[in-house]
Scaffold this motif. Structure first.
Motif, mmCIF file in Angstrom:
data_model
loop_
_atom_site.group_PDB
_atom_site.id
_atom_site.type_symbol
_atom_site.label_atom_id
_atom_site.label_comp_id
_atom_site.label_asym_id
_atom_site.label_seq_id
_atom_site.Cartn_x
_atom_site.Cartn_y
_atom_site.Cartn_z
ATOM 1 N N CYS A 57 0.847 -1.191 0.000
ATOM 2 C CA CYS A 57 0.000 0.000 0.000
ATOM 3 C C CYS A 57 0.882 1.241 0.000
ATOM 4 C CB CYS A 57 -0.974 -0.006 1.181
ATOM 5 S SG CYS A 57 -0.283 0.297 2.800
ATOM 6 N N GLY A 58 0.249 2.365 -0.155
ATOM 7 C CA GLY A 58 0.974 3.629 -0.159
ATOM 8 C C GLY A 58 1.202 4.135 1.254
ATOM 9 N N PRO A 59 1.148 5.446 1.440
ATOM 10 C CA PRO A 59 1.404 6.030 2.762
ATOM 11 C C PRO A 59 0.386 5.565 3.804
ATOM 12 C CG PRO A 59 1.407 7.713 1.062
ATOM 13 C CD PRO A 59 0.908 6.463 0.421
ATOM 14 N N THR A 60 0.851 5.514 5.041
ATOM 15 C CA THR A 60 -0.018 5.184 6.164
ATOM 16 C C THR A 60 0.174 6.226 7.259
ATOM 17 O OG1 THR A 60 1.655 3.811 7.255
ATOM 18 C CG2 THR A 60 0.172 2.697 5.716
ATOM 19 N N GLN A 61 -0.806 6.292 8.138
ATOM 20 C CA GLN A 61 -0.663 7.114 9.331
ATOM 21 C C GLN A 61 -1.319 6.386 10.487
ATOM 22 O OE1 GLN A 61 -2.719 10.976 9.906
ATOM 23 N NE2 GLN A 61 -0.654 11.752 10.327
ATOM 24 N N HIS A 62 -0.506 6.053 11.488
ATOM 25 C CA HIS A 62 -0.973 5.374 12.680
ATOM 26 C C HIS A 62 -1.052 6.395 13.812
ATOM 27 C CE1 HIS A 62 0.128 1.971 10.226
ATOM 28 N NE2 HIS A 62 -0.483 1.179 11.082
ATOM 29 N N LEU A 63 -2.266 6.627 14.289
ATOM 30 C CA LEU A 63 -2.492 7.556 15.391
ATOM 31 C C LEU A 63 -2.758 6.741 16.647
ATOM 32 C CD1 LEU A 63 -4.864 10.043 13.555
ATOM 33 C CD2 LEU A 63 -2.392 10.214 13.876
ATOM 34 N N ILE A 64 -1.987 6.988 17.688
ATOM 35 C CA ILE A 64 -2.080 6.227 18.921
ATOM 36 C C ILE A 64 -2.483 7.177 20.043
ATOM 37 C CG2 ILE A 64 -0.798 4.807 20.562
ATOM 38 C CD1 ILE A 64 0.960 3.932 18.188
ATOM 39 N N GLY A 65 -3.522 6.798 20.777
ATOM 40 C CA GLY A 65 -3.994 7.675 21.842
ATOM 41 C C GLY A 65 -4.721 6.919 22.931
ATOM 42 N N SER A 66 -5.311 7.664 23.855
ATOM 43 C CA SER A 66 -6.008 7.100 25.017
ATOM 44 C C SER A 66 -5.125 6.054 25.689
ATOM 45 C CB SER A 66 -7.364 6.514 24.615
ATOM 46 O OG SER A 66 -8.183 7.513 24.064
ATOM 47 N N ARG A 106 -4.662 4.629 9.140
ATOM 48 C CA ARG A 106 -5.168 4.991 7.813
ATOM 49 C C ARG A 106 -4.162 4.510 6.777
ATOM 50 N NH1 ARG A 106 -8.644 9.946 6.166
ATOM 51 N NH2 ARG A 106 -10.052 8.388 6.960
ATOM 52 N N HIS A 107 -4.680 3.859 5.741
ATOM 53 C CA HIS A 107 -3.857 3.311 4.670
ATOM 54 C C HIS A 107 -4.349 3.880 3.346
ATOM 55 C CE1 HIS A 107 -4.318 0.410 7.967
ATOM 56 N NE2 HIS A 107 -3.046 0.129 7.757
#
Length: 151
Positions: free
Chosen positions: A70-79, A98-99
Motif C-alpha cells: 500500500c501507499g502512505p499510512t498514518q498510525h495515530l495512537i492515543g487514550s 489509515r492506509h
C-alpha cells in the motif's frame, strides 16, 4: 508516605513507554522495518489477529505483508493507559490506522481502528515490548488497498 524514588522511576517508565509508542507509529509509517527493534524485544510474541507469532523477524514479515503493497499510512495512537509493576509494565492504547493506495494520493483509503495491549520490559537497550495483542474493532474503506501487498 510516598516513596520518591519509586514515583520517579514510575514517571520515567511512563514517559519512556509513551515515547516508545510514538516511535512505533513513526517507524511503521516510514516502513523502516530495520528499526522495529527500537520498540520491540527480539524475543517478543504477538498477535495481530492472525494467530500468535514470535520474534522480530516474524513481526517484520507481518508488517510487510500488509504495508509493503500500500501507499502512505498514518498510525495515530492515543487514550494511552500505563500500569507499572515490579517486573515491567502494561500499556493499552487505541490505534487508528489509515492506509492509502499506492500512487493515488487523492483516492480511496482503508481505516482500521483497534487497541494495542502491550507488555513491556526494561532491557539493556531501554523499554521494549515483549508481548503485543491487537484487537481490531472497526474497519472501513477499500480493503483492497491492503490486498495490493498480496499481489
Amino acid at each position: 508516605m510516598v516513596d520518591a524514588d519509586a514515583l520517579l522511576q514510575s514517571l520515567v517508565a511512563d514517559r519512556d513507554i509513551r515515547e516508545g509508542l510514538a516511535r512505533f507509529a513513526r517507524v511503521i509509517d516510514a516502513k523502516d522495518w530495520a528499526a522495529l527493534d527500537t520498540v520491540f524485544a527480539a524475543d517478543l510474541t504477538f498477535d495481530y489477529g492472525l494467530g500468535e507469532r514470535s520474534g522480530i523477524a516474524a513481526l517484520s514479515e507481518t508488517m510487510r505483508m500488509f504495508l509493503d503493497g500500500c501507499g502512505p499510512t498514518q498510525h495515530l495512537i492515543g487514550s494511552i493507559s500505563i500500569t507499572t509493576d515490579g517486573s515491567g509494565a502494561e500499556s493499552r492504547a487505541y490505534v487508528q490506522a489509515r492506509h492509502q493506495r499506492r500512487d493515488d494520493p487523492t483516492g480511496d483509503v482503508f481505516d482500521s481502528n483497534g487497541e494495542y495491549t502491550d507488555r513491556w520490559e526494561h532491557r539493556a537497550q531501554g523499554w521494549r515490548i515483549v508481548r503485543r495483542d491487537v484487537r481490531w474493532q472497526t474497519h472501513s474503506g477499500d480493503r483492497a488497498i491492503l490486498s495490493a501487498s498480496f499481489d
